[in-house]
Write an enzyme that holds these catalytic residues in place. Structure first.
Site, PDB file in Angstrom:
ATOM      1  N   LYS A 176      53.255  97.115  23.367  1.00 54.20           N
ATOM      2  CA  LYS A 176      54.524  97.783  23.030  1.00 54.20           C
ATOM      3  C   LYS A 176      54.344  98.919  22.000  1.00 54.20           C
ATOM      4  O   LYS A 176      54.858  98.849  20.899  1.00 54.20           O
ATOM      5  CB  LYS A 176      55.520  96.773  22.479  1.00 54.20           C
ATOM      6  CG  LYS A 176      55.964  95.740  23.519  1.00 54.20           C
ATOM      7  CD  LYS A 176      57.131  94.921  22.995  1.00 54.20           C
ATOM      8  CE  LYS A 176      57.638  93.871  23.966  1.00 54.20           C
ATOM      9  NZ  LYS A 176      56.664  92.995  24.574  1.00 54.20           N
ATOM     10  N   ASP A 188      58.790  93.774  37.406  1.00 52.92           N
ATOM     11  CA  ASP A 188      58.858  92.427  36.842  1.00 52.92           C
ATOM     12  C   ASP A 188      60.305  91.988  36.997  1.00 52.92           C
ATOM     13  O   ASP A 188      61.176  92.509  36.323  1.00 52.92           O
ATOM     14  CB  ASP A 188      58.463  92.483  35.361  1.00 52.92           C
ATOM     15  CG  ASP A 188      58.662  91.148  34.635  1.00 52.92           C
ATOM     16  OD1 ASP A 188      57.994  90.926  33.624  1.00 52.92           O
ATOM     17  OD2 ASP A 188      59.490  90.321  35.080  1.00 52.92           O
ATOM     18  N   ASP A 241      56.526  86.568  37.976  1.00 54.89           N
ATOM     19  CA  ASP A 241      57.686  87.459  38.039  1.00 54.89           C
ATOM     20  C   ASP A 241      57.391  88.783  38.715  1.00 54.89           C
ATOM     21  O   ASP A 241      58.271  89.620  38.825  1.00 54.89           O
ATOM     22  CB  ASP A 241      58.193  87.764  36.622  1.00 54.89           C
ATOM     23  CG  ASP A 241      58.930  86.596  36.006  1.00 54.89           C
ATOM     24  OD1 ASP A 241      59.132  86.608  34.779  1.00 54.89           O
ATOM     25  OD2 ASP A 241      59.296  85.672  36.762  1.00 54.89           O
TER      26      ASP A 241
END
Lengths: 360, 425
Positions: free
Chosen positions: A162, A218, A110
């Site tokens: 994250k 992405d 991606d």
């Protein structure tokens, strides 16, 4: 040299486009996404490419056979019968990747950027350890895996997936180069490379970070696909812009396939990609959109931030905005308003979609 | 000799018509290219022996009204005068107050019409019916059918099916009484003044601040209401009759209702004024269905208009514009490639290019015969604006490439972005 491209599965985040084509074949900047990566790899001296897929797509295999011949490179498929995570596919392709001592590239399918494969090879050889991760600076790091490393040497300390609070704004760009010895760290079972492999490599000082120059995106979902398209067109412009289109009614960076037809009194751009055989009638305004092959946009319509799928028919006086995506062969009748709609293939839209919705 | 009277109300009436009534009295609002009461006066002009029209209301004298009176006088060769009530006197108070003027010249009968209704008024048929059923001192109401549910919003008429006498009348009942509703159009014989005088006397004697009438409207003892005072008494006296029509008829309370009325008046033009309807032709814009374009308007030949569109004086419509089911009022400009749908574009406004101005119609349910326009609230039970016709007030600037959906924009506003389901002050 060799490379492994992690293609993965059905590309569900890019639906409805991926209902008609495998994601690597969806055209980004008028070229199948996969081809951006493969061409860059070939230019950097890669002669053997493995595609790690978790579902067989005939369309993909056919298309890549064509590319094999054209580019003079070997492309093999490594097919996961059960999901192997982000590291497992490397083990599955062990025979090819570990066939000699040369380091191999691994990339996430991606990712679109100014691929720095030659720089990566050089950087990796310089530090002589097992692995190099390309990192890039982003505005919102908490959406990704953040990398903490020494700014001078590039030696990686740790990863935080994250993070809730700000740790660093450098994230894992999904491009790697590894020495074959790291394959010993991976077993043939579902394994997460970020959680199970990298931390160990970092612990024994075998993992380095190389900062990416230039744009990165992405493009696995429509919103990012369009943002990535804007960045890509900007980078084309910076490199001389001879691929970009100029003419009446063209604003900013616009890519138009030579076979496309554009009518009078249109306003195309900025940041628009028009694919082959597309017909744009008179008085159309298109901004920040990708229009895929064979689509027709009829007069006086206004499109902003949309992806128009292959062979779609958009009527007259239509207004589409807010990352609307039309799947393949969708018909939108005259005077319709679509705001953030995701329309599945072969659908005919005769009523407006004023609020974001998925139309099946 | 017959006279015509039009009750035009005043600025405190017709407030649901805002923002369109903020700058022009509602009775003068153009529907199908002509002021609302122009259509009433035109209907009057078709009655032989009707040579005089009186407008009764409580607007202050204003230029627009004077100009209108002059124009209709010239066009229809009728004497038209405006009688201003010194204060709001209710639907019958004005008739009583100006009774001398009304009865001057001994008219056989006089029509009384509410300005805020639209329709294909069958005045000649009403006159014929009136003469047949009565003997000079009877009165005729125009009635039409509505659904049982909707009849509760109107005056309900119970009729004797053989004689067409009104046996009972009640205004906005709480429960179902009759599907025949009062159209706000009447034909009175001079005898009605007796009843108005009696009501006036009664009010003078009985007026008290606690009465229901005074709490409903700021009235005084000079106020008389036809609906709640006169008709109830007249019913069952053998003097009040109802003439039913199936012609188009509608109340025009909200701005959105004008879109509905516009459509029907344009359809009537096929029969009465076919020359007013635009036609397709070389070098002309594409016309679909019924469209009225004022001769001074300038419409680009690549534009597509209709069905049911009215384009006013001096309007400019640019290239590739699409207008459907809408009114574009005098002096406005619509720039290239824009789409206008179920909207009213107010006087002297400008809509930028590639924009979308869209409303939602409140048409009567086509599946229910005799259904009338819904009179709905501005907001629904969740406090959200009910989707309705988009109304752009006068002198508004709408930029290019925006969408204005189901919104109301007050006059003299410069919008900077898209709006949906909003009232923009």
């Amino acid at each position: 040299m060799k490379a492994l491209i992690l293609v993965g599965g059905y590309g569900t985040r890019l639906r409805p486009l991926t209902l008609s084509r495998p994601k690597p074949l969806v055209e980004f900047g008028n070229k199948p996404m996969m081809l951006h990566q493969i061409e860059a790899l070939v230019e950097a001296g890669v002669t053997q490419i493995v595609l790690a897929v978790s579902y067989r797509a005939e369309l993909l295999e056919q298309e890549l056979k064509v590319q094999e011949e054209k580019l003079g490179v070997t492309i093999t498929f490594s097919y996961e019968e059960e999901p192997l995570g982000t590291a497992g596919p490397l083990a599955l392709a062990r025979e090819i990747l570990g066939s000699n001592d040369e380091p191999f590239f691994v990339l996430n399918s991606d990712v679109i950027c100014d691929f720095p494969f030659k720089d990566m090879a050089r950087f990796h050889k310089n530090h002589g350890r097992e692995g190099t991760i390309v990192v890039t600076k982003v505005e919102e790091p908490s959406k990704y895996g953040v990398v903490v490393y020494h700014p001078e040497s590039g030696k990686i300390d740790s990863f935080v997936e994250k993070p809730q609070e700000f740790v660093s704004n450098k994230i894992n760009a999904g491009l790697y180069i590894f020495s074959p010895s790291m394959l010993n760290r991976i077993q043939l079972r579902p394994t997460s490379i970020e959680k199970e492999v990298f931390p160990h490599m970092a612990a024994d000082s075998n993992l380095y970070a190389m900062e990416l120059q230039g744009f990165w995106m992405d493009v696995g979902q429509p919103k990012d696909f369009l943002t990535g398209m804007c960045l890509y067109l900007t980078s084309l412009k910076q490199k001389g812009g001879h691929l970009l289109h100029h003419g009446d009614g063209v604003l900013g960076n616009v890519l138009v396939d030579p076979s496309a037809k554009i009518g009078r009194n249109c306003r195309i751009g900025p940041n628009v990609t028009i694919g082959p055989d597309v017909v744009i009638e008179d008085g159309v305004c298109i901004k920040r959109c990708t229009v895929l092959k064979g689509a027709v946009i009829k007069s006086h319509s206004w499109l902003n931030s949309c992806i128009i799928g292959w062979r779609c028919h958009v009527g007259r006086w239509v207004r589409m905005e807010n990352v609307s995506v039309l799947g393949e062969d969708v018909t939108v009748k005259d005077e319709i308003y679509i705001n953030g709609g995701r329309i599945l293939p072969h659908k005919s839209i005769s009523e407006s979609v004023p609020d974001p919705q998925i139309i099946m | 000799m017959i006279k015509g009277i039009i009750l035009i109300g005043g600025p405190m009436k017709g407030t649901r018509f805002r923002p369109l009534s903020l700058e022009l009295p509602k009775p003068l609002f153009p529907v199908a290219g002509f002021p609302m009461i122009y259509h009433h006066i035109e209907a009057c002009s078709k009655v032989p022996d009707l040579k005089e029209v009186l407008l009764i209301g409580f607007y202050q004298p204003n230029a627009a009204l004077n100009h209108f009176i002059m124009e209709v006088h010239q066009e229809f060769k009728l004497q038209v005068r405006y009688f201003q009530e010194y204060q709001a006197l209710g639907t019958a108070g004005g008739l009583y107050h100006f009774r001398d003027q009304i009865l001057a010249g001994n008219p056989e009968a006089f029509f009384v019409m509410n300005a805020d209704v639209c329709g294909d008024f069958p005045l000649n048929e009403m006159l014929e019916f009136h003469r047949k059923t009565g003997n000079g001192d009877t009165h005729t109401m125009l009635g039409t059918e509505a659904t049982q549910q909707q009849s509760l919003n109107y005056g309900c008429i119970v009729e004797n099916k053989d004689t067409h006498e009104v046996v009972h009348y009640v205004e906005k009942p709480g429960s179902y009484v009759s599907s025949i509703i009062n159209c706000g159009t009447y034909l009175f014989s001079p005898d009605i003044m007796k009843y108005l005088a009696a009501a006036f006397q009664k009010n003078q004697e009985n007026f008290c601040t606690d009465s229901i009438e005074s709490s409903l409207s700021p009235s005084t003892k000079e106020c008389i209401f036809l609906e709640s005072e006169i008709f109830m008494d007249l019913a069952s006296t053998g003097k009040l009759f109802v003439y039913q029509t199936t012609n188009f008829w509608s109340q025009v309370k909200s701005a959105g209702a004008t879109i509905y009325a516009n459509r029907h008046y344009l359809a009537i033009y096929h029969r009465t004024h076919p020359d007013r309807l635009a036609k397709n032709g070389e070098g002309k814009p594409t016309i679909i269905g019924d469209v009225y374009i004022h001769p001074s308007a300038s419409v680009h030949e690549s534009a597509t208009l209709g069905p049911n569109v009215t384009v006013g004086k001096n309007v400019v419509i640019g290239e590739g514009v699409r207008v459907r089911e809408s009114l574009v009022l005098e002096g406005s400009t619509i720039l290239d490639h824009t789409l206008i749908l179920y909207s009213i574009i107010g006087w002297n406004s400008v809509v930028g290019s590639w924009s979308r101005v869209e409303g939602t119609p409140n048409d009567p349910n086509p599946n229910k015969p005799f259904a009338k326009l819904e009179v709905s609230d501005l907001f629904n039970s969740e406090g959200k604006l009910n989707p309705s016709i988009t109304v752009i007030g006068s002198n508004v600037q709408i930029p290019s490439e925006v969408v204005i959906l189901n919104s109301l924009v007050l006059p003299h506003k410069d919008l900077g972005r898209s709006y949906k389901n909003q009232i923009i002050l």
